[in-house]
Design an enzyme around this catalytic site. Structure first.
Site, short mmCIF file in Angstrom:
data_model
loop_
_atom_site.label_atom_id
_atom_site.label_comp_id
_atom_site.label_asym_id
_atom_site.label_seq_id
_atom_site.Cartn_x
_atom_site.Cartn_y
_atom_site.Cartn_z
N GLU A 1 -39.39 -16.36 -93.87
CA GLU A 1 -40.50 -16.75 -94.75
C GLU A 1 -41.00 -15.62 -95.66
O GLU A 1 -42.15 -15.17 -95.52
CB GLU A 1 -41.67 -17.30 -93.92
CG GLU A 1 -41.28 -18.48 -93.05
CD GLU A 1 -42.49 -19.18 -92.42
OE1 GLU A 1 -43.61 -18.64 -92.50
OE2 GLU A 1 -42.30 -20.28 -91.86
N GLU B 16 -37.53 -23.96 -88.21
CA GLU B 16 -38.83 -24.13 -87.55
C GLU B 16 -39.42 -25.48 -87.95
O GLU B 16 -39.44 -25.82 -89.14
CB GLU B 16 -39.86 -23.08 -87.98
CG GLU B 16 -39.70 -21.73 -87.36
CD GLU B 16 -40.77 -20.74 -87.82
OE1 GLU B 16 -41.93 -21.16 -88.09
OE2 GLU B 16 -40.45 -19.55 -87.90
C1 FCB Z 1 -44.51 -19.96 -89.40
C2 FCB Z 1 -44.05 -18.67 -88.75
C3 FCB Z 1 -43.97 -18.73 -87.26
C4 FCB Z 1 -45.10 -19.55 -86.65
C5 FCB Z 1 -45.28 -20.85 -87.36
C6 FCB Z 1 -46.37 -21.72 -86.80
O1 FCB Z 1 -45.04 -19.70 -90.65
O2 FCB Z 1 -42.77 -18.32 -89.22
O3 FCB Z 1 -43.91 -17.42 -86.78
O4 FCB Z 1 -46.22 -18.80 -86.57
O5 FCB Z 1 -45.50 -20.64 -88.71
#
Ligand code: FCB
Length: 459
Positions: A181, A365
Site C-alpha cells: 500500500e 487483503e
Molecule cells: C491495511 C493494512 C493492514 C491492515 C488493514 C486493516 O491498510 O495494509 O496492515 O491494517 O489495512
C-alpha cells in the site's frame, strides 16, 4: 442501521458449486504484517522504526497503544505456524521488518535474518505458500531522520535491502511483494499525517510516492536477479468512490476520488505515467521525476496484490475537487467502513478494462473488524462470516467477467496492532487475548477450515 443478511451468509461458508473458490488452484490464505504482530522491538539488534517513534508520540495512536509486544509472535512463531496449518491455510502473507535485518550502515543483521529464514523454512515444510512483503510501513527511523521517502536516497536503500533479502532467502519465498500500500505510506504518512512518520504536506506526499515506486522498480530488478523462481509483484490498496449527488460535477468528483486513490499508484506501474487529474486536485505538487524513472517504475509484474475494504461516497466540493459525505443507513464495520462487496467486483472489472497489461491478481487483503469476545471458549463472529461470504462472491463475479484473480488472503490471521487504532479493532479470524496471549480461532476460522478440508477431499 445494520441490514439483516440471510442467515446462510452469517452461519455457513459454502460457496455455490460454480464458484472459483472450489478450484484447488485458487489460493486461500491469511495475512499479517511484522509490526502488527511481532513485538520484540528491541531484541536481537532490531533498530527503531518510524512506527516505534510514532507510537511514542502522545496522541498519535488510540489509547497510547504500541507495537512493543503486539502478539508476541517473535517468540511464539512456531505455535503460530502450527495454528496456521491447523486451520488448513494454503497461503500465508507476512512481512519482513527492515529494521530487524540490517544495521545503520546497511550491513546484514544475522539474528534478524535467521528469524525469517527459520519461519520460511518451517512454512515450506508445512507446504504453505508464502507471500512475503518487504515493506509493510516500518521504515528504519535512521532513514526517516534523513528525510525518509521524501529523500530519493531511500529508494536506493530499499533496493539494497531487497537485494540482501532475496540473496539470503532465495528459494524460500513463493512470491515477493515489494511494497504494501504505497498509497497509505505516501498519503497517510506524508500527506494527512495520520500514519508514521506523521508528516503533513501534499508536496511531500507526491514526492514520497514517487520514491516509493522508484524503490519498488529497483527492488524488482534485485529480486528477479537473486530469486528467479519466485513471483514478483506489489500490493496496492484500492478504494471505490461513488456519488449520491445528482450533478455532473458530482460524477466527476467520484472519478477524481478514484484517480487519487487508485490511478495515482496503478497508472505509473501499468502506464508509466502519473494521472494528470491528480495535479488538478493538488495543483503544484508534481514530483521531481528524473529521466528513466518511469521505465524503472513500469517494469512488468508477475502479479498485482489488491487490498480492498470499503467504498466512499463523495460529492463535488464546488471547486475542482471532492468532499466525502457519509451515507446513512448502510452497514458498517467496527472501523466505521461501509460494507460494500460490489465495490470489489466493480474495481476489479474496471482495472481489467482500463489496463490491457493488468497482471494476474491476488486479493492480498480483505476482511473486517468487529468487537469480538470469547464466550465459553467460542467467538461468534457472524458479521465476519457474512462479510467474507459476500466479498468472495464479488471476487467470483469478477472472475466470471474475465478478471484473472488467483487467490485471496483474509486480513488477518489474528487480531493485532491496527496502526493508529491500536488494539481496539479486531480484524483476526483468530482472537488474541493480549493479557495472556491466548489464541482462540473464531467461528469464521472454523468454517473456512471446514471448507478447505472439503475442497481438499475433492477428486
Ligand atoms: C491495511 C493494512 C493492514 C491492515 C488493514 C486493516 O491498510 O495494509 O496492515 O491494517 O489495512
Amino acid at each position: 442501521m445494520i441490514h439483516a443478511t440471510p442467515a446462510s451468509l452469517e452461519e455457513t461458508f459454502s460457496p455455490p458449486a460454480d464458484s472459483v473458490l472450489w478450484r484447488k488452484d485458487f489460493l486461500l490464505g491469511a495475512a499479517t504484517a511484522a509490526y502488527q504482530i511481532e513485538g520484540a522491538v528491541d531484541e536481537d539488534g532490531r533498530l527503531p522504526s518510524i512506527w516505534d517513534t510514532f507510537c511514542a508520540t502522545p496522541g498519535k495512536v488510540l489509547a497510547g497503544d504500541t507495537g512493543a509486544i503486539a502478539c508476541d509472535h517473535y517468540h511464539r512463531w512456531e505455535a503460530d505456524l502450527d495454528l496456521l496449518s491447523s486451520l488448513k491455510m494454503e497461503g500465508y502473507r507476512l512481512s519482513i521488518a527492515w529494521p530487524r535485518v540490517m544495521d545503520q550502515a546497511g550491513k546484514p543483521n544475522a539474528k534478524g535474518i535467521a528469524f525469517y529464514r527459520n519461519l520460511l523454512q518451517r512454512l515450506k515444510q508445512k507446504g504453505i505458500r508464502t507471500f512475503v512483503t518487504l515493506y509493510h510501513w516500518d521504515l528504519p527511523q535512521h532513514l526517516e531522520d534523513h528525510g525518509g521517502w521524501v529523500n530519493r536516497d531511500t529508494a536506493y536503500r530499499f533496493a539494497e535491502y531487497a537485494d540482501l533479502m532475496s540473496r539470503e532467502l532465495s528459494g524460500l519465498v513463493d512470491a515477493w511483494a515489494t511494497l504494501n500500500e504505497p498509497w497509505c505510506s505516501a498519503a497517510h504518512g506524508y500527506g494527512s499525517g495520520h500514519h508514521a512518520p506523521g508528516k503533513s504536506d501534499p508536496v511531500y506526499a507526491t514526492q514520497a510516492m514517487h520514491h516509493l515506486l522508484l524503490g519498488h522498480g529497483l527492488a524488482v530488478q534485485a529480486l528477479r536477479a537473486n530469486d528467479p523462481q519466485a513471483q514478483v509483484g506489489i500490493v496496492a490498496n484500492v478504494g471505490r468512490g461513488t456519488t449520491n449527488g445528482k450533478g455532473v460535477n458530482d460524477q466527476r468528483a467520484a472519478q477524481l476520488f478514484e484517480v487519487q486513490h487508485n490511478n495515482w499508484v496503478l497508472d505509473p506501474l501499468l502506464k508509466k505515467e502519473y494521472p494528470l487529474a491528480l495535479f488538478e486536485l493538488w495543483p503544484g505538487t508534481e514530483p521531481l521525476v528524473l529521466k528513466g524513472d518511469m521505465e524503472i517504475i513500469g517494469v512488468p509484474l508477475d502479479f498485482l496484490g489488491i487490498n480492498y475494504y470499503f467504498r466512499t461516497n463523495v460529492v463535488s466540493d464546488g471547486k475542482h475537487g471532492y468532499r466525502e459525505v457519509d451515507l446513512l443507513d448502510v452497514e458498517r464495520t467496527q472501523m466505521g467502513w461501509e460494507v460494500y462487496p460490489d465495490g470489489l467486483r466493480d474495481l476489479l472489472v474496471g482495472f481489467h478494462r482500463t489496463y490491457p497489461n493488468l497482471p494476474p491478481i491476488y486479493i492480498t487483503e480483505n476482511g473486517t473488524a468487529s468487537d469480538d469476545k470469547v464466550v465459553d471458549g467460542q467467538v461468534d463472529d457472524r458479521a465476519r462470516i457474512s462479510f467474507l461470504n459476500r466479498h468472495l462472491a464479488a471476487v467470483d463475479a469478477a472472475v466470471k467477467q474475465g478478471v484473472d484473480v488467483r487467490g485471496y488472503f483474509i486480513w488477518s490471521l489474528m487480531d493485532n496492532f491496527e496502526w493508529a487504532f491500536g488494539y481496539e479493532r479486531r480484524f483476526g479470524i483468530v482472537h488474541v487475548d493480549y493479557a495472556t496471549q491466548q489464541r482462540t480461532p473464531k467461528r469464521s476460522a472454523q468454517l473456512v477450515t471446514q471448507f478447505l478440508e472439503r475442497r481438499k477431499a475433492l477428486p
